[in-house]
Design a protein around this motif. Sequence first.
Motif, short mmCIF file in Angstrom:
data_model
loop_
_atom_site.label_atom_id
_atom_site.label_comp_id
_atom_site.label_asym_id
_atom_site.label_seq_id
_atom_site.Cartn_x
_atom_site.Cartn_y
_atom_site.Cartn_z
N UNK A 151 26.26 -1.18 -14.70
CA UNK A 151 27.33 -1.86 -15.46
C UNK A 151 27.21 -3.38 -15.46
N UNK A 152 26.52 -3.95 -14.50
CA UNK A 152 26.46 -5.41 -14.38
C UNK A 152 25.02 -5.79 -14.02
N UNK A 153 24.21 -6.06 -15.04
CA UNK A 153 22.79 -6.32 -14.82
C UNK A 153 22.57 -7.81 -14.56
N UNK A 154 22.08 -8.10 -13.37
CA UNK A 154 21.75 -9.47 -13.01
C UNK A 154 20.25 -9.72 -13.01
N UNK A 155 19.49 -8.68 -12.72
CA UNK A 155 18.05 -8.82 -12.59
C UNK A 155 17.40 -7.60 -13.20
N UNK A 156 16.75 -7.78 -14.33
CA UNK A 156 16.13 -6.65 -15.02
C UNK A 156 14.66 -6.58 -14.63
N UNK A 157 14.31 -5.53 -13.90
CA UNK A 157 12.93 -5.32 -13.49
C UNK A 157 12.51 -3.93 -13.94
N UNK A 158 12.20 -3.79 -15.22
CA UNK A 158 11.83 -2.46 -15.72
C UNK A 158 10.51 -2.00 -15.15
N UNK A 159 10.41 -0.70 -14.90
CA UNK A 159 9.19 -0.16 -14.35
C UNK A 159 8.98 -0.59 -12.91
N UNK A 160 7.77 -0.46 -12.44
CA UNK A 160 7.46 -0.86 -11.08
C UNK A 160 7.79 0.24 -10.08
N UNK A 161 7.50 -0.04 -8.82
CA UNK A 161 7.68 0.93 -7.75
C UNK A 161 8.76 0.45 -6.80
N UNK A 162 9.43 1.40 -6.17
CA UNK A 162 10.67 1.08 -5.47
C UNK A 162 10.60 1.23 -3.95
N UNK A 163 9.73 2.08 -3.43
CA UNK A 163 9.74 2.42 -2.00
C UNK A 163 8.46 1.94 -1.33
N UNK A 164 8.59 1.07 -0.33
CA UNK A 164 9.78 0.39 0.17
C UNK A 164 10.05 -0.89 -0.62
N UNK A 165 11.11 -1.59 -0.26
CA UNK A 165 11.45 -2.84 -0.92
C UNK A 165 10.53 -3.96 -0.46
N UNK A 166 9.80 -4.56 -1.40
CA UNK A 166 8.88 -5.64 -1.04
C UNK A 166 9.59 -6.87 -0.51
N UNK A 167 10.70 -7.25 -1.15
CA UNK A 167 11.46 -8.41 -0.68
C UNK A 167 11.97 -8.20 0.74
N UNK A 203 14.18 1.93 4.84
CA UNK A 203 12.79 2.23 5.18
C UNK A 203 11.99 0.94 5.37
N UNK A 204 12.28 -0.09 4.58
CA UNK A 204 11.57 -1.36 4.69
C UNK A 204 11.78 -2.00 6.06
N UNK A 205 13.01 -1.99 6.53
CA UNK A 205 13.31 -2.60 7.83
C UNK A 205 12.65 -1.81 8.95
N UNK A 236 0.84 -1.20 0.00
CA UNK A 236 0.00 0.00 0.00
C UNK A 236 0.87 1.25 0.00
N UNK A 237 1.95 1.23 0.79
CA UNK A 237 2.86 2.38 0.82
C UNK A 237 3.49 2.59 -0.55
N UNK A 238 3.85 1.50 -1.24
CA UNK A 238 4.38 1.63 -2.60
C UNK A 238 3.43 2.43 -3.48
N UNK A 239 2.14 2.08 -3.42
CA UNK A 239 1.14 2.74 -4.25
C UNK A 239 0.96 4.20 -3.86
N UNK A 240 1.10 4.50 -2.57
CA UNK A 240 0.96 5.87 -2.11
C UNK A 240 2.14 6.73 -2.55
#
Length: 237
Positions: free
Chosen positions: A126-142, A194-196, A110-114
Motif C-alpha cells: 500500500x505504501x511503496x517507498x523503495x521499488x526493487x523489482x526482481x532480485x533475490x530475497x534470502x538472506x537480506x544483503x543490507x 536468517x541474515x543476523x 552466495x546463499x542468495x544464489x543457492x
Amino acid sequence: MSSETRPLHRFVRTALPAAGVILTVIATGFVLTGSAGWTDGEMNVLRQVNADHSAPLDAVALGIDWLFSPAVGVVLVLLAAGSVLLLTRRPGAAIRFVLVVMIPTLGADVIKLLVQRARPDIPSLPHILLLEPGGLSFPSGHTSFAACFLLGVVLVTAGHRWHPFVIGTAAVVVLATAASRVYLGVHYPSDVVASVVYSLAAVALVNAASVLLLAHWSERRSGLHAGPVHGGVWNAR
C-alpha cells in the motif's frame, strides 16, 4: 600443547557449530522458498507493517538503505580499515578486519544464489517507498552487511573500556537495519532473521580461522613453540 595446537582446538570448537548454523540457515532458505503458504503469510505481515508509515520512519529506513548499500558499504569498510591501521599501526589488523567483514558478506550473496527466493511482491504494497523489482530475497544483503561490519567493529574494539557501548550500539543498529528492510517491504521477516543468525556464525568462523592462521604464521616465523597469542587476532603486526 603447542602454541599452534591450542588455536587449532579453538578453531574446531568454533568452526563446527558455526558451520552447522550456516548449513541450517541455507536449509531453512530452501524450505521457505518452497513453502508458498509461509510466504503468503509473511507477505500479509509486510502489507500490515507497510500500511503504517510516518515521515520520520520513512526517512530513517531510506537512510539505512543508503548507508548499507553496496557502493557506500565499500567506502565504509575502507574507512574503517584505514582507521584500524591508523590507530593500531598494524597492517595485519586492518587486513583481517576487511576479511572478517567481506568474506561473510560475500557468503551471504552466495546463499542468495543457492536459495533463489524471490523478493516480496513490492508493487502490491500500500505504501511503496523503495521499488526493487526482481532480485533475490534470502538472506537480506543490507542486514548481512550491517551485521558483519558492526561485528567486525566489535571485534576490533575488544578490550577497550568503551567496548560494552560499542556492543550495545552495534546491536541497536543491526536490529534497526533488519526492521527497516521489513518496513520498506523489500524483504520478508524470515530473510532478516536468517541474515543476523548467518552473520553471527560466519563472522565467528572467519575470525577463528584468522586466529589459527596467525598462530601458524607466528610459529613458522619464529621456528619455536611460543606461548599463546595474546590479545587475539587484532594485536598482531
